[in-house]
Design a protein around this motif. Structure first.
Motif, PDB file in Angstrom:
ATOM      1  N   GLU A   1       1.148   7.810  -5.935  1.00 48.04           N
ATOM      2  CA  GLU A   1       1.550   6.419  -5.741  1.00 48.04           C
ATOM      3  C   GLU A   1       2.956   6.170  -6.291  1.00 48.04           C
ATOM      4  O   GLU A   1       3.758   5.466  -5.683  1.00 48.04           O
ATOM      5  CB  GLU A   1       0.556   5.471  -6.410  1.00 48.04           C
ATOM      6  CG  GLU A   1      -0.792   5.406  -5.732  1.00 48.04           C
ATOM      7  CD  GLU A   1      -1.810   4.610  -6.536  1.00 48.04           C
ATOM      8  OE1 GLU A   1      -2.635   3.936  -5.902  1.00 48.04           O
ATOM      9  OE2 GLU A   1      -1.769   4.675  -7.787  1.00 48.04           O
TER      10      GLU A   1
ATOM     11  N   ARG B   1       5.380   8.391  -6.570  1.00 53.19           N
ATOM     12  CA  ARG B   1       6.349   9.016  -5.660  1.00 53.19           C
ATOM     13  C   ARG B   1       6.566   8.139  -4.431  1.00 53.19           C
ATOM     14  O   ARG B   1       7.705   7.946  -3.993  1.00 53.19           O
ATOM     15  CB  ARG B   1       5.879  10.411  -5.249  1.00 53.19           C
ATOM     16  CG  ARG B   1       6.150  11.484  -6.280  1.00 53.19           C
ATOM     17  CD  ARG B   1       5.913  12.888  -5.709  1.00 53.19           C
ATOM     18  NE  ARG B   1       4.532  13.096  -5.272  1.00 53.19           N
ATOM     19  CZ  ARG B   1       3.538  13.455  -6.086  1.00 53.19           C
ATOM     20  NH1 ARG B   1       3.765  13.657  -7.369  1.00 53.19           N
ATOM     21  NH2 ARG B   1       2.321  13.627  -5.613  1.00 53.19           N
ATOM     22  N   ASN B   2       5.470   7.615  -3.867  1.00 54.92           N
ATOM     23  CA  ASN B   2       5.585   6.736  -2.700  1.00 54.92           C
ATOM     24  C   ASN B   2       6.360   5.471  -3.047  1.00 54.92           C
ATOM     25  O   ASN B   2       7.193   4.999  -2.260  1.00 54.92           O
ATOM     26  CB  ASN B   2       4.208   6.374  -2.147  1.00 54.92           C
ATOM     27  CG  ASN B   2       3.540   7.547  -1.473  1.00 54.92           C
ATOM     28  OD1 ASN B   2       4.201   8.489  -1.045  1.00 54.92           O
ATOM     29  ND2 ASN B   2       2.218   7.502  -1.374  1.00 54.92           N
ATOM     30  N   TRP B   3       6.091   4.897  -4.201  1.00 56.03           N
ATOM     31  CA  TRP B   3       6.799   3.693  -4.655  1.00 56.03           C
ATOM     32  C   TRP B   3       8.297   3.984  -4.778  1.00 56.03           C
ATOM     33  O   TRP B   3       9.131   3.222  -4.321  1.00 56.03           O
ATOM     34  CB  TRP B   3       6.222   3.215  -5.981  1.00 56.03           C
ATOM     35  CG  TRP B   3       7.078   2.185  -6.656  1.00 56.03           C
ATOM     36  CD1 TRP B   3       7.897   2.368  -7.713  1.00 56.03           C
ATOM     37  CD2 TRP B   3       7.199   0.811  -6.304  1.00 56.03           C
ATOM     38  NE1 TRP B   3       8.521   1.202  -8.037  1.00 56.03           N
ATOM     39  CE2 TRP B   3       8.124   0.229  -7.196  1.00 56.03           C
ATOM     40  CE3 TRP B   3       6.623   0.019  -5.312  1.00 56.03           C
ATOM     41  CZ2 TRP B   3       8.476  -1.112  -7.131  1.00 56.03           C
ATOM     42  CZ3 TRP B   3       6.986  -1.326  -5.251  1.00 56.03           C
ATOM     43  CH2 TRP B   3       7.891  -1.873  -6.145  1.00 56.03           C
ATOM     44  N   ARG B   4       8.635   5.097  -5.415  1.00 55.28           N
ATOM     45  CA  ARG B   4      10.036   5.465  -5.602  1.00 55.28           C
ATOM     46  C   ARG B   4      10.725   5.646  -4.246  1.00 55.28           C
ATOM     47  O   ARG B   4      11.848   5.204  -4.045  1.00 55.28           O
ATOM     48  CB  ARG B   4      10.110   6.747  -6.424  1.00 55.28           C
ATOM     49  CG  ARG B   4      11.447   6.979  -7.076  1.00 55.28           C
ATOM     50  CD  ARG B   4      11.430   8.182  -8.026  1.00 55.28           C
ATOM     51  NE  ARG B   4      10.421   8.044  -9.074  1.00 55.28           N
ATOM     52  CZ  ARG B   4       9.407   8.879  -9.266  1.00 55.28           C
ATOM     53  NH1 ARG B   4       9.252   9.917  -8.482  1.00 55.28           N
ATOM     54  NH2 ARG B   4       8.546   8.694 -10.237  1.00 55.28           N
ATOM     55  N   SER B   5      10.036   6.280  -3.308  1.00 55.07           N
ATOM     56  CA  SER B   5      10.593   6.492  -1.968  1.00 55.07           C
ATOM     57  C   SER B   5      10.787   5.157  -1.241  1.00 55.07           C
ATOM     58  O   SER B   5      11.836   4.924  -0.624  1.00 55.07           O
ATOM     59  CB  SER B   5       9.657   7.396  -1.167  1.00 55.07           C
ATOM     60  OG  SER B   5      10.083   7.491   0.164  1.00 55.07           O
ATOM     61  N   ASP B   6       9.778   4.277  -1.304  1.00 54.92           N
ATOM     62  CA  ASP B   6       9.886   2.961  -0.659  1.00 54.92           C
ATOM     63  C   ASP B   6      11.021   2.149  -1.266  1.00 54.92           C
ATOM     64  O   ASP B   6      11.764   1.462  -0.556  1.00 54.92           O
ATOM     65  CB  ASP B   6       8.576   2.186  -0.781  1.00 54.92           C
ATOM     66  CG  ASP B   6       7.464   2.758   0.071  1.00 54.92           C
ATOM     67  OD1 ASP B   6       7.757   3.574   0.966  1.00 54.92           O
ATOM     68  OD2 ASP B   6       6.291   2.383  -0.158  1.00 54.92           O
TER      69      ASP B   6
ATOM     70  N   ALA C   1      13.747   3.285  -2.763  1.00 52.76           N
ATOM     71  CA  ALA C   1      15.025   3.861  -2.335  1.00 52.76           C
ATOM     72  C   ALA C   1      15.361   3.445  -0.907  1.00 52.76           C
ATOM     73  O   ALA C   1      16.503   3.089  -0.604  1.00 52.76           O
ATOM     74  CB  ALA C   1      14.990   5.387  -2.455  1.00 52.76           C
ATOM     75  N   SER C   2      14.355   3.443  -0.032  1.00 53.19           N
ATOM     76  CA  SER C   2      14.575   3.023   1.357  1.00 53.19           C
ATOM     77  C   SER C   2      14.969   1.550   1.420  1.00 53.19           C
ATOM     78  O   SER C   2      15.872   1.170   2.166  1.00 53.19           O
ATOM     79  CB  SER C   2      13.310   3.238   2.187  1.00 53.19           C
ATOM     80  OG  SER C   2      12.981   4.591   2.242  1.00 53.19           O
TER      81      SER C   2
ATOM     82  N   LYS D   1      18.574   0.836   0.463  1.00 57.53           N
ATOM     83  CA  LYS D   1      19.548   1.199   1.491  1.00 57.53           C
ATOM     84  C   LYS D   1      19.680   0.096   2.538  1.00 57.53           C
ATOM     85  O   LYS D   1      20.751  -0.111   3.079  1.00 57.53           O
ATOM     86  CB  LYS D   1      19.134   2.498   2.183  1.00 57.53           C
ATOM     87  CG  LYS D   1      19.279   3.717   1.308  1.00 57.53           C
ATOM     88  CD  LYS D   1      18.797   4.955   2.037  1.00 57.53           C
ATOM     89  CE  LYS D   1      18.826   6.172   1.116  1.00 57.53           C
ATOM     90  NZ  LYS D   1      18.247   7.354   1.777  1.00 57.53           N
TER      91      LYS D   1
END
Length: 90
Positions: A67, A69-74, A76-77, A80
């Motif tokens: 969760e 990792r997914n949070w960090r990815s979301d 970052a997206s 942008k």
């Protein structure tokens, strides 16, 4: 809560009705200009998440590794795509 998309022209022509529906029926209007959202008319009682409240809630939330990792990815997206508001008073 119900959301209704309406043109700016229609909202202007029926402004009092839009305000009454927002207040009494808890309707949120998304105002469109040339098909693109430009503003919202929302009921005054609508809850809004402030940055500080979000930060406090996130600080108390425990996420699994996946969760997180997914949070960090979301996040970052989103950074942008989203832009900081422009302060027109400077």
């Amino acid at each position: 809560m119900k959301k209704v998309a309406i043109s700016v022209t229609d909202a202007a022509r029926n402004f009092a009705d839009c305000v009454n529906r927002a207040h009494y029926q808890n309707v949120t209007y998304v105002l469109l200009r040339n098909g693109s959202p430009v503003a919202r008319l929302v009921p005054d009682g609508e809850k809004v998440c402030k940055g500080r409240a979000l930060a406090e809630t996130l600080a108390m939330t425990r996420l699994s590794d996946a969760e997180a990792r997914n949070w960090r990815s979301d996040l970052a997206s989103a950074r942008k795509v989203l832009k900081a508001p422009i302060d027109k008073w400077r």
